[in-house]
Structures are given as C-alpha cells and as structure tokens.
Design a protein around this motif. Sequence first.
Motif, PDB file in Angstrom:
ATOM      1  N   TYR A 272       0.869  -1.189   0.000  1.00 23.39           N
ATOM      2  CA  TYR A 272       0.000   0.000   0.000  1.00 23.39           C
ATOM      3  C   TYR A 272       0.901   1.232   0.000  1.00 23.39           C
ATOM      4  CZ  TYR A 272       1.409   0.135   4.889  1.00 23.39           C
ATOM      5  OH  TYR A 272       2.162   0.195   6.022  1.00 23.39           O
ATOM      6  N   ASN A 273       0.328   2.398   0.191  1.00 21.21           N
ATOM      7  CA  ASN A 273       1.097   3.635   0.321  1.00 21.21           C
ATOM      8  C   ASN A 273       0.932   4.191   1.719  1.00 21.21           C
ATOM      9  OD1 ASN A 273       0.869   5.323  -2.959  1.00 21.21           O
ATOM     10  ND2 ASN A 273       1.812   3.399  -2.352  1.00 21.21           N
ATOM     11  N   GLY A 274       2.041   4.280   2.447  1.00 21.14           N
ATOM     12  CA  GLY A 274       2.031   4.952   3.739  1.00 21.14           C
ATOM     13  C   GLY A 274       2.348   6.431   3.581  1.00 21.14           C
ATOM     14  N   SER A 307      -3.463  10.281   9.192  1.00 23.25           N
ATOM     15  CA  SER A 307      -4.281  10.581   8.024  1.00 23.25           C
ATOM     16  C   SER A 307      -3.418  10.842   6.793  1.00 23.25           C
ATOM     17  CB  SER A 307      -5.155  11.806   8.310  1.00 23.25           C
ATOM     18  OG  SER A 307      -5.703  12.323   7.117  1.00 23.25           O
ATOM     19  N   LEU A 308      -3.733  10.146   5.703  1.00 20.69           N
ATOM     20  CA  LEU A 308      -3.033  10.399   4.442  1.00 20.69           C
ATOM     21  C   LEU A 308      -3.461  11.734   3.839  1.00 20.69           C
ATOM     22  CD1 LEU A 308      -3.156   6.852   2.768  1.00 20.69           C
ATOM     23  CD2 LEU A 308      -1.317   7.872   4.127  1.00 20.69           C
ATOM     24  N   LEU A 309      -4.718  12.109   4.032  1.00 18.99           N
ATOM     25  CA  LEU A 309      -5.173  13.412   3.547  1.00 18.99           C
ATOM     26  C   LEU A 309      -4.407  14.527   4.225  1.00 18.99           C
ATOM     27  CD1 LEU A 309      -7.089  15.240   1.936  1.00 18.99           C
ATOM     28  CD2 LEU A 309      -8.733  15.032   3.817  1.00 18.99           C
ATOM     29  N   ALA A 310      -4.177  14.419   5.519  1.00 19.43           N
ATOM     30  CA  ALA A 310      -3.414  15.440   6.238  1.00 19.43           C
ATOM     31  C   ALA A 310      -1.979  15.512   5.718  1.00 19.43           C
ATOM     32  CB  ALA A 310      -3.424  15.148   7.732  1.00 19.43           C
ATOM     33  N   ALA A 311      -1.403  14.344   5.417  1.00 21.73           N
ATOM     34  CA  ALA A 311      -0.046  14.318   4.871  1.00 21.73           C
ATOM     35  C   ALA A 311       0.002  14.965   3.496  1.00 21.73           C
ATOM     36  CB  ALA A 311       0.459  12.879   4.794  1.00 21.73           C
ATOM     37  N   LEU A 312      -0.990  14.694   2.673  1.00 26.33           N
ATOM     38  CA  LEU A 312      -1.063  15.318   1.354  1.00 26.33           C
ATOM     39  C   LEU A 312      -1.167  16.829   1.471  1.00 26.33           C
ATOM     40  CD1 LEU A 312      -3.548  12.974  -0.555  1.00 26.33           C
ATOM     41  CD2 LEU A 312      -1.158  13.371  -1.149  1.00 26.33           C
ATOM     42  N   HIS A 313      -2.048  17.273   2.342  1.00 24.28           N
ATOM     43  CA  HIS A 313      -2.271  18.710   2.500  1.00 24.28           C
ATOM     44  C   HIS A 313      -0.989  19.417   2.926  1.00 24.28           C
ATOM     45  CE1 HIS A 313      -4.518  22.392   3.336  1.00 24.28           C
ATOM     46  NE2 HIS A 313      -3.843  22.471   4.465  1.00 24.28           N
ATOM     47  N   ALA A 314      -0.273  18.843   3.874  1.00 16.73           N
ATOM     48  CA  ALA A 314       0.966  19.455   4.357  1.00 16.73           C
ATOM     49  C   ALA A 314       2.020  19.512   3.260  1.00 16.73           C
ATOM     50  CB  ALA A 314       1.492  18.676   5.561  1.00 16.73           C
ATOM     51  N   ALA A 315       2.096  18.446   2.455  1.00 12.21           N
ATOM     52  CA  ALA A 315       3.112  18.414   1.399  1.00 12.21           C
ATOM     53  C   ALA A 315       2.764  19.344   0.242  1.00 12.21           C
ATOM     54  CB  ALA A 315       3.277  16.983   0.888  1.00 12.21           C
TER      55      ALA A 315
END
Length: 322
Positions: A272-274, A307-315
């Motif tokens: 998967y993607n972490g 949260s992956l969404l939170a990680a996306l948003h930060a990046a």
Amino acid sequence: MKTLFLSSVIALVLAVPHAHARKKVVAYVPNWVNLEQFSKEIDYAKLTHINIAFENPVDDEGNLSFNKRNRALMDRAKAEKVKVLVSIGGGSASGDEVLKARYFRLLSDEHRAGFVQKLAAYVEKHGFDGLDVDIEGPSINEDYGKFIADLAAALQPKGKLLTAALSKGYGGDRVPDSALGYFDFLNIMAYDGAGFWNPDAPGQHSSLEFAKASAKYWVGRGLPKSKAVLGVPFYGYGFGEAFRKRCYNYSEILSIHPGAENLDQVGNTIWYNGIPTIREKAKHVVDEDLGGIMIWSLDTDGNGEKSLLAALHAALNPEEKK
C-alpha cells in the motif's frame, strides 16, 4: 505615487506566478457508505472537489439512478465551498456485461445525443458542479471520444465541469488524444499495477515510479500539466498469507499493523502507500507543477496524525505553518 505603487504590486505578483496557486485535491467518495454520518467527518478545508461514485443508467434509455444519501454530502460540501461532481461508470461499468452493453448502446451514434442531454439535465437538476466520466478498461470503445466532445459542448457552456478518470494501462491507449482537450482536468489512476487478479505477481501496486510514469504518459500525449491530477490509493492489496480477493483499506491496515502509517509493506504481505510515499507523490506534483492530487477513496483514510489526507495537505502546502 499611486501608479508607482500599483506597478510595484503587479511586478511582485508576476515574480511569483505559482507561489499561491492552490493545487486541486479531488476525493472520490463512494455512495454505498453511510453518507449522512461520513459527511460530518470530512475535513473539507483540505479538499477542492468531491466526486460522488457512482450513478449509472438504470435502463437502456439512459435514465440515471440518484442515491438519496448523496444529498447530505452535497449540502455539507457546498457549504464549505467544495465542488461536487457526480461520477458515472466505475468498475461495474467494465465488469458488468449488462451495464457495459448499455453504455455501448447509449454512446453509439444513434443514441448518444439523447444520452448526453439526459446527463446534462441530470447534473443541473441535482445541483452538481459537473460530471466525472469513469468509463475505463473494456468499456472504452470507438465512441468514447465523440461522447466526451458532445458532453463538453453540453456542459461547459453552462459552467459545469467535465472530468474523467483514466489509467495508462487499462484502456488508456483507446482514448483519442483529441478527447484530452475537452476535460477541465484528468484524474490519473496511477494505481492497481498489481493486485489479487494476478496473485503470482506480488508487489507494490502504486509505487512512486509508477505514479511518475503515469503522469508523464498523459502529459506526453498533450494533456497540460495544469490539468494532470495524480491519483493516489488509500488502500492496498494482500499477497501470500495476506491474499484475499478484495483490497485492504488503509484504515484497516492501521488497525492490524501498528506503525503501518510509516511503511509501504506490512505482514505477509500487504502492499500500500504509507505517509512517506504519499508525501513524495505530493512533492512530485509540486515539483512538476501538476494540477493536483486525486484520492480513491476518502472513506478509507486514517485519523489524526495517521491521516493520508493530512499528509497530502501538508506536502502540497509547505508554506503553511503547522
């Protein structure tokens, strides 16, 4: 003095043309989940678009279903200034022979105009901001390009968006280059490079390299970078002892494998993607100035710091303070 000040402001803006351009974050939300409850849990501030999946023709005349649960999500999203599109097609349109045949009939020269009119009226009647076409794989035939051109002519003059979900290896070669010019943006399905359908070929189904190659493929065919929205998975697949004929949701992986948020492979064996890989994909979008990120699917995310969404948003928004 005013002229000098105005000139200085204009010069400053032109000097940093992309600095504050917000990337799209497009989340698919399946409407077979409890949307009344899930719509209350979404962090809308981190999204720009939601695609409700899926609605499809219920008869050979092209009349579409409408799940009443869609309304709760639509109302909350619109209140938060997030655009909501309805997505047609999906896996069932490729794997269900009745539905696939129905689409072939409706997209034919004889029936296409009437079907397009019904789709445009449906989008307006229910208050959607646009239509997402998730016709993929074996459901893509020689009528696809003409269908997209006719949809653009019917929707875009009314201010409605037209998007699609397409992959490089699953029917993408049957999409004519001309169709790409009609989309407001394209959701690139950069996942499912491996899976339960081929248990003898285990491995990562959505590596960073696979994602880069997928985006490069569509841009290379003429899709503007600004319209290239890179898809990321919030799920994985199991092989070996972990094999099963369906995916593992990211939230499920977290529940059975502590620390999984920092990895891409756990147990024996789930791929998967972490968070680290998700961050790298978002960084690629920023570095290449692509249009944004697409998620399948938002309901399977983890919570809080996982949260992956939170990680996306930060990046995607490195200038924001935590």
